[in-house]
Write a protein that holds these residues in place. Structure first.
Motif, PDB file in Angstrom:
ATOM      1  N   UNK A 197       0.820  -1.212   0.000  1.00  0.00           N
ATOM      2  CA  UNK A 197       0.000   0.000   0.000  1.00  0.00           C
ATOM      3  C   UNK A 197       0.852   1.260   0.000  1.00  0.00           C
ATOM      4  N   UNK A 198       1.952   1.242   0.744  1.00  0.00           N
ATOM      5  CA  UNK A 198       2.836   2.400   0.801  1.00  0.00           C
ATOM      6  C   UNK A 198       3.492   2.681  -0.540  1.00  0.00           C
ATOM      7  N   UNK A 199       3.773   1.612  -1.296  1.00  0.00           N
ATOM      8  CA  UNK A 199       4.535   1.763  -2.537  1.00  0.00           C
ATOM      9  C   UNK A 199       3.704   2.286  -3.696  1.00  0.00           C
ATOM     10  N   UNK A 200       2.396   2.151  -3.636  1.00  0.00           N
ATOM     11  CA  UNK A 200       1.557   2.555  -4.765  1.00  0.00           C
ATOM     12  C   UNK A 200       1.287   4.051  -4.783  1.00  0.00           C
ATOM     13  N   UNK A 201       1.332   4.632  -5.973  1.00  0.00           N
ATOM     14  CA  UNK A 201       0.956   6.043  -6.102  1.00  0.00           C
ATOM     15  C   UNK A 201      -0.550   6.215  -5.926  1.00  0.00           C
ATOM     16  N   UNK A 202      -1.311   5.223  -6.398  1.00  0.00           N
ATOM     17  CA  UNK A 202      -2.748   5.160  -6.151  1.00  0.00           C
ATOM     18  C   UNK A 202      -3.018   3.803  -5.519  1.00  0.00           C
ATOM     19  N   UNK A 203      -3.465   3.794  -4.279  1.00  0.00           N
ATOM     20  CA  UNK A 203      -3.681   2.547  -3.553  1.00  0.00           C
ATOM     21  C   UNK A 203      -5.169   2.309  -3.345  1.00  0.00           C
ATOM     22  N   UNK A 204      -5.585   1.089  -3.700  1.00  0.00           N
ATOM     23  CA  UNK A 204      -6.985   0.690  -3.571  1.00  0.00           C
ATOM     24  C   UNK A 204      -7.055  -0.437  -2.546  1.00  0.00           C
ATOM     25  N   UNK A 205      -7.928  -0.288  -1.563  1.00  0.00           N
ATOM     26  CA  UNK A 205      -8.058  -1.289  -0.502  1.00  0.00           C
ATOM     27  C   UNK A 205      -9.455  -1.885  -0.513  1.00  0.00           C
ATOM     28  N   UNK A 206      -9.527  -3.220  -0.518  1.00  0.00           N
ATOM     29  CA  UNK A 206     -10.801  -3.889  -0.286  1.00  0.00           C
ATOM     30  C   UNK A 206     -10.845  -4.269   1.190  1.00  0.00           C
ATOM     31  N   UNK A 207     -11.949  -3.937   1.854  1.00  0.00           N
ATOM     32  CA  UNK A 207     -12.041  -4.156   3.294  1.00  0.00           C
ATOM     33  C   UNK A 207     -13.207  -5.080   3.615  1.00  0.00           C
ATOM     34  N   UNK A 208     -12.996  -5.976   4.547  1.00  0.00           N
ATOM     35  CA  UNK A 208     -14.036  -6.920   4.942  1.00  0.00           C
ATOM     36  C   UNK A 208     -15.108  -6.247   5.785  1.00  0.00           C
ATOM     37  N   UNK A 209     -14.728  -5.212   6.511  1.00  0.00           N
ATOM     38  CA  UNK A 209     -15.690  -4.460   7.318  1.00  0.00           C
ATOM     39  C   UNK A 209     -15.405  -2.967   7.168  1.00  0.00           C
ATOM     40  N   UNK A 210     -16.390  -2.241   6.682  1.00  0.00           N
ATOM     41  CA  UNK A 210     -16.256  -0.792   6.533  1.00  0.00           C
ATOM     42  C   UNK A 210     -16.916  -0.109   7.725  1.00  0.00           C
ATOM     43  N   UNK A 211     -16.154   0.799   8.389  1.00  0.00           N
ATOM     44  CA  UNK A 211     -16.684   1.518   9.543  1.00  0.00           C
ATOM     45  C   UNK A 211     -16.554   3.016   9.304  1.00  0.00           C
ATOM     46  N   UNK A 212     -17.179   3.766  10.163  1.00  0.00           N
ATOM     47  CA  UNK A 212     -17.144   5.219  10.038  1.00  0.00           C
ATOM     48  C   UNK A 212     -15.875   5.781  10.677  1.00  0.00           C
ATOM     49  N   UNK A 213     -15.426   6.948  10.224  1.00  0.00           N
ATOM     50  CA  UNK A 213     -14.250   7.575  10.831  1.00  0.00           C
ATOM     51  C   UNK A 213     -14.434   7.765  12.335  1.00  0.00           C
ATOM     52  N   UNK A 214     -13.411   7.406  13.096  1.00  0.00           N
ATOM     53  CA  UNK A 214     -13.462   7.501  14.548  1.00  0.00           C
ATOM     54  C   UNK A 214     -13.773   6.185  15.224  1.00  0.00           C
ATOM     55  N   UNK A 215     -14.278   5.203  14.470  1.00  0.00           N
ATOM     56  CA  UNK A 215     -14.592   3.905  15.070  1.00  0.00           C
ATOM     57  C   UNK A 215     -13.357   3.041  15.265  1.00  0.00           C
ATOM     58  N   UNK A 216     -12.281   3.351  14.576  1.00  0.00           N
ATOM     59  CA  UNK A 216     -11.026   2.618  14.763  1.00  0.00           C
ATOM     60  C   UNK A 216     -10.137   3.432  15.703  1.00  0.00           C
ATOM     61  N   UNK A 217      -9.737   2.827  16.798  1.00  0.00           N
ATOM     62  CA  UNK A 217      -8.817   3.483  17.730  1.00  0.00           C
ATOM     63  C   UNK A 217      -7.538   3.853  16.975  1.00  0.00           C
ATOM     64  N   UNK A 218      -7.100   5.103  17.042  1.00  0.00           N
ATOM     65  CA  UNK A 218      -5.875   5.487  16.338  1.00  0.00           C
ATOM     66  C   UNK A 218      -4.691   4.582  16.640  1.00  0.00           C
ATOM     67  N   UNK A 219      -4.609   4.064  17.885  1.00  0.00           N
ATOM     68  CA  UNK A 219      -3.512   3.173  18.242  1.00  0.00           C
ATOM     69  C   UNK A 219      -3.633   1.819  17.562  1.00  0.00           C
ATOM     70  N   UNK A 220      -4.800   1.489  17.024  1.00  0.00           N
ATOM     71  CA  UNK A 220      -5.021   0.192  16.380  1.00  0.00           C
ATOM     72  C   UNK A 220      -4.802   0.250  14.869  1.00  0.00           C
ATOM     73  N   UNK A 221      -4.592   1.444  14.324  1.00  0.00           N
ATOM     74  CA  UNK A 221      -4.421   1.585  12.880  1.00  0.00           C
ATOM     75  C   UNK A 221      -3.071   1.010  12.453  1.00  0.00           C
ATOM     76  N   UNK A 222      -3.100   0.083  11.511  1.00  0.00           N
ATOM     77  CA  UNK A 222      -1.851  -0.486  10.979  1.00  0.00           C
ATOM     78  C   UNK A 222      -1.315   0.317   9.797  1.00  0.00           C
ATOM     79  N   UNK A 223      -2.215   0.921   9.036  1.00  0.00           N
ATOM     80  CA  UNK A 223      -1.807   1.745   7.894  1.00  0.00           C
ATOM     81  C   UNK A 223      -2.684   2.981   7.856  1.00  0.00           C
ATOM     82  N   UNK A 224      -2.103   4.174   7.994  1.00  0.00           N
ATOM     83  CA  UNK A 224      -2.903   5.401   7.975  1.00  0.00           C
ATOM     84  C   UNK A 224      -3.461   5.702   6.588  1.00  0.00           C
TER      85      UNK A 224
END
Length: 260
Positions: A197-224
């Protein structure tokens, strides 16, 4: 910024023929299968792929490989992918094989804006000295070999210069993601996904669970989310579709019988 797009086809609609892709996953773990399938359905070809391996069991990148859509692979493992080996030896596919740790660092370095770095991995081998077959001629000969790389000594130890990797696009899979692109990976799926993800100029992520901003604890984020430009939410069926490359089970232990 809401980075969610409606479908996988929409998310990869602008990927052209000949594009370079960094693709997450290790074996069948954490592979962005839905996005890869969308590329296949679009008919994109001539792709340059950077990934640990090139799929297996007709899954992942093996879908594009079998269709002849991949022109070049930068990776560290061929494994049991017979079609990968066949195309490579037949001269149909250009392959740059590099040490796995070096591949990981080249992706990370590219994403961090580091153009090159020195590593001891590969010193004294064809990795540094050149001559690794990048392309065969189909008759057992080598039509294109790797060039030699700069080797320099630091504090009495030799190191080889490796270039950071940047690609046009990156495709990754995450367990959770929010609309800003912040991602969380589950256990072993946190393999090459953050680095790709870091290496791509345009990065596309497929996610198994989509949540709203703020629902993920900042300390739990693996990739900003700064590294992610597009997010698609998988359906429950897509999220649950996870293949096992080699299923191994143990024989049940024999039960002891006790007699009076």
């Amino acid at each position: 910024m809401d980075k969610v797009v409606a479908t996988a086809l929409e998310a990869v609609a602008d990927v052209p023929d000949g594009a370079t892709l960094a693709v997450g996953g290790f074996g069948l773990s954490g592979v962005p299968n839905v996005l890869i399938q969308a590329l296949y359905e679009r008919g994109v070809s001539g792709l340059g792929v950077v990934s640990n391996n090139c799929g297996a069991m007709e899954s992942g990148l093996a879908v594009l490989l079998a269709a002849g859509r991949i022109a070049r692979v930068t990776g560290s493992y061929i494994g049991a992918n017979k079609e990968f080996a066949r195309q490579y030896l037949a001269g149909e596919l250009e392959v740059e094989m590099i040490p796995q740790g070096t591949l990981a660092e080249r992706l990370r370095a590219g994403g961090a804006g580091i153009p090159a770095f020195f590593t001891p991995a590969g010193v004294g081998t064809q990795v540094a000295e050149g001559g690794l077959p990048w392309r065969y001629d189909g008759n057992g000969g080598v039509s294109l070999a790797s060039p030699p790389k700069e080797v320099r000594e630091f504090d009495g130890t030799e190191y080889v210069l490796e270039r950071g990797i940047r690609t046009d696009y990156a495709l990754v899979r995450a367990a959770r993601g929010d609309r800003h692109g912040n991602l969380v990976f589950n256990k072993s799926t946190r393999n090459f996904n953050p680095l790709a993800a870091m290496a791509g100029r345009i990065t596309v992520a497929e996610v198994e669970e989509l949540v709203e901003p703020g629902e993920i604890d900042p300390d739990a984020v693996h990739l900003p989310g700064i590294f992610v430009q597009r997010v698609i939410a998988l359906t429950p069926e897509q999220a649950a579709d996870k293949k096992i490359e080699q299923r191994t089970v143990s024989a049940p232990a024999a039960r002891e019988t006790v007699s009076d």
